[in-house]
Structures are given as structure tokens and as C-alpha cells.
Design a protein around this motif. Structure first.
Motif, PDB file in Angstrom:
ATOM      1  N   TYR A   7       0.801  -1.219   0.000  1.00 30.09           N
ATOM      2  CA  TYR A   7       0.000   0.000   0.000  1.00 30.09           C
ATOM      3  C   TYR A   7       0.842   1.282   0.000  1.00 30.09           C
ATOM      4  N   LYS A   8       2.049   1.244   0.509  1.00 31.10           N
ATOM      5  CA  LYS A   8       2.861   2.466   0.586  1.00 31.10           C
ATOM      6  C   LYS A   8       3.275   2.988  -0.795  1.00 31.10           C
ATOM      7  N   GLU A   9       3.292   2.124  -1.801  1.00 33.24           N
ATOM      8  CA  GLU A   9       3.687   2.585  -3.139  1.00 33.24           C
ATOM      9  C   GLU A   9       2.687   3.560  -3.748  1.00 33.24           C
ATOM     10  N   TYR A  10       1.492   3.658  -3.171  1.00 33.53           N
ATOM     11  CA  TYR A  10       0.469   4.557  -3.701  1.00 33.53           C
ATOM     12  C   TYR A  10       0.474   5.918  -3.019  1.00 33.53           C
ATOM     13  N   SER A  11       1.067   6.014  -1.849  1.00 35.10           N
ATOM     14  CA  SER A  11       1.020   7.243  -1.064  1.00 35.10           C
ATOM     15  C   SER A  11       1.768   8.406  -1.718  1.00 35.10           C
ATOM     16  N   ARG A  12       3.019   8.185  -2.098  1.00 31.67           N
ATOM     17  CA  ARG A  12       3.822   9.289  -2.645  1.00 31.67           C
ATOM     18  C   ARG A  12       3.236   9.852  -3.945  1.00 31.67           C
ATOM     19  N   PRO A  13       2.846   9.010  -4.912  1.00 31.66           N
ATOM     20  CA  PRO A  13       2.240   9.587  -6.121  1.00 31.66           C
ATOM     21  C   PRO A  13       0.967  10.381  -5.826  1.00 31.66           C
ATOM     22  N   LEU A  14       0.163   9.886  -4.880  1.00 27.52           N
ATOM     23  CA  LEU A  14      -1.052  10.621  -4.520  1.00 27.52           C
ATOM     24  C   LEU A  14      -0.719  11.963  -3.883  1.00 27.52           C
ATOM     25  N   LEU A  15       0.261  11.968  -3.017  1.00 28.04           N
ATOM     26  CA  LEU A  15       0.668  13.205  -2.361  1.00 28.04           C
ATOM     27  C   LEU A  15       1.205  14.211  -3.380  1.00 28.04           C
ATOM     28  N   GLN A  16       2.036  13.752  -4.288  1.00 27.72           N
ATOM     29  CA  GLN A  16       2.561  14.656  -5.322  1.00 27.72           C
ATOM     30  C   GLN A  16       1.434  15.185  -6.203  1.00 27.72           C
ATOM     31  N   ASP A  17       0.494  14.317  -6.567  1.00 27.41           N
ATOM     32  CA  ASP A  17      -0.637  14.754  -7.381  1.00 27.41           C
ATOM     33  C   ASP A  17      -1.459  15.797  -6.627  1.00 27.41           C
ATOM     34  N   MET A  18      -1.640  15.581  -5.348  1.00 26.04           N
ATOM     35  CA  MET A  18      -2.410  16.522  -4.539  1.00 26.04           C
ATOM     36  C   MET A  18      -1.747  17.893  -4.532  1.00 26.04           C
TER      37      MET A  18
END
Length: 193
Positions: free
Chosen positions: A110-121
Motif C-alpha cells: 500500500y505504501k507505493e500509492y502514497s507518494r504519487p497521490l501526495l505529489q498529485d495533490m
């Protein structure tokens, strides 16, 4: 392949399913309210997908300064504020409130999805600027240690802690876009990851 895109109204139910995994009832947005929010502005939910399955999302909504301040000062509940979400098509400046950033913690990686989401945000500021919409300020209430880490990594300013039955106590953060940490504002502008 991971992809980040605007969520559809049909996908709001998947967002609500993920909410129930991580949030208490106090912070959980009911499906009907999530759908009402989407109808006000269909760009507020951004989902990250792997093989067409939603692995996480972020929910960031634009408000007037008055409503934004009321939320962050504890004078208005997040659920009540949904009725005041603005439509980007009608605005030239907004105050962004982060309702949530959630990944499916039942997934092994699940951690592989956090950074891209944060950058997109964080790139919402850049996307809106390209449409001549100025983001005046961004804020949120961190209700977990993960939320506090996100706020610190983004460069948001801690304002105060709210006394609560839930522990840790919720913490209020806010910042102007020029205060964001640079690496979160401009990296990975390509939405396909």
C-alpha cells in the motif's frame, strides 16, 4: 501500471469503502454526502488505480476564505462544509481544504500509492494556476500520525491542536503555496506513473 485521474460519481462508493477502513465514524464522509460533493465539483476526488482497481484517493475541495477559516477554526464541521464546495469553473481564487488522502491499507504494498497521490495533490496548485485560478491557501486537520508526517513533508505550518476524545488529538495545519516544499509542488507533473 499506476494511473491517477479524476474520480467519477460511480467511484465515490469505492472512496467511501476505503474511508471505512481508516476513519472513525466522526471523520467518515457518508456516500450520499460524497456524491453531493462530487456533483458540486467533479474534480475533488482524484483516484490512483492499478489495473483499473482503485488503490487510493485524495479528496481536496475549494472553498471561500470564510468557509475555509470556519473549518480550520473548528466553527464548522467538515460534513457541513460540503454544502459550500465551490466549482472551479466559477472561480478565479480558492482556498483548498484537504479532506483526506487514503490508500488501501489491506494491500500488501500500500505504501507505493502514497507518494504519487501526495505529489498529485500538491500539483493541484499548478493545474489550477494553468487555468488562471489562484490557490490562496491550503489547509487540513491531521487526525493521525501519518497525517502529521504528510503535513511536515509538504511544508505546512502547524497552527494548533484540538482537544478530542480521539487520540492523538487532531492538529490543524495550513500554508500558502509559496511555503510548500518545492519538491512536492513541481515534480511528476505527468499524471501517468
Amino acid at each position: 501500471m499506476l494511473r491517477i485521474m479524476d474520480g467519477t460519481i460511480e467511484e465515490v462508493s469505492d472512496v467511501c469503502r476505503l474511508d471505512k477502513i481508516v476513519f472513525s465514524e466522526k471523520w467518515d464522509i457518508p456516500l450520499i454526502d460524497g456524491q453531493d460533493a462530487w456533483r458540486k465539483n467533479n474534480e475533488i476526488y482524484r483516484v490512483i488505480k492499478k489495473n483499473d482497481e482503485i488503490m487510493g484517493y485524495h479528496f481536496v475541495a475549494p472553498f471561500s476564505k470564510e468557509i475555509f477559516d470556519h473549518i480550520l477554526e473548528g466553527q464548522m464541521d467538515e460534513k457541513e462544509a460540503i454544502h459550500y464546495i465551490l466549482n472551479y469553473a466559477e472561480m478565479n481564487e480558492v482556498y483548498l481544504y484537504i479532506y483526506s488522502i487514503v490508500v488501501d491499507i489491506t494491500q500488501e504494498n500500500y505504501k507505493e500509492y502514497s507518494r504519487p497521490l501526495l505529489q498529485d495533490m500538491m500539483e493541484i496548485v499548478v493545474r489550477l494556476h494553468s487555468r488562471s485560478i489562484i490557490v490562496k491557501e491550503l489547509g487540513f486537520i491531521a487526525i493521525s500520525e501519518a497525517g502529521v508526517r504528510i503535513a511536515n513533508r509538504m511544508g505546512l505550518n502547524f497552527m494548533k491542536e484540538i482537544e478530542s476524545d480521539e487520540k492523538p488529538n487532531p492538529r490543524i495545519y495550513r500554508a500558502k503555496p509559496e511555503d510548500f516544499k518545492e519538491d512536492y509542488l513541481l515534480k511528476n507533473s505527468n499524471q501517468t506513473i
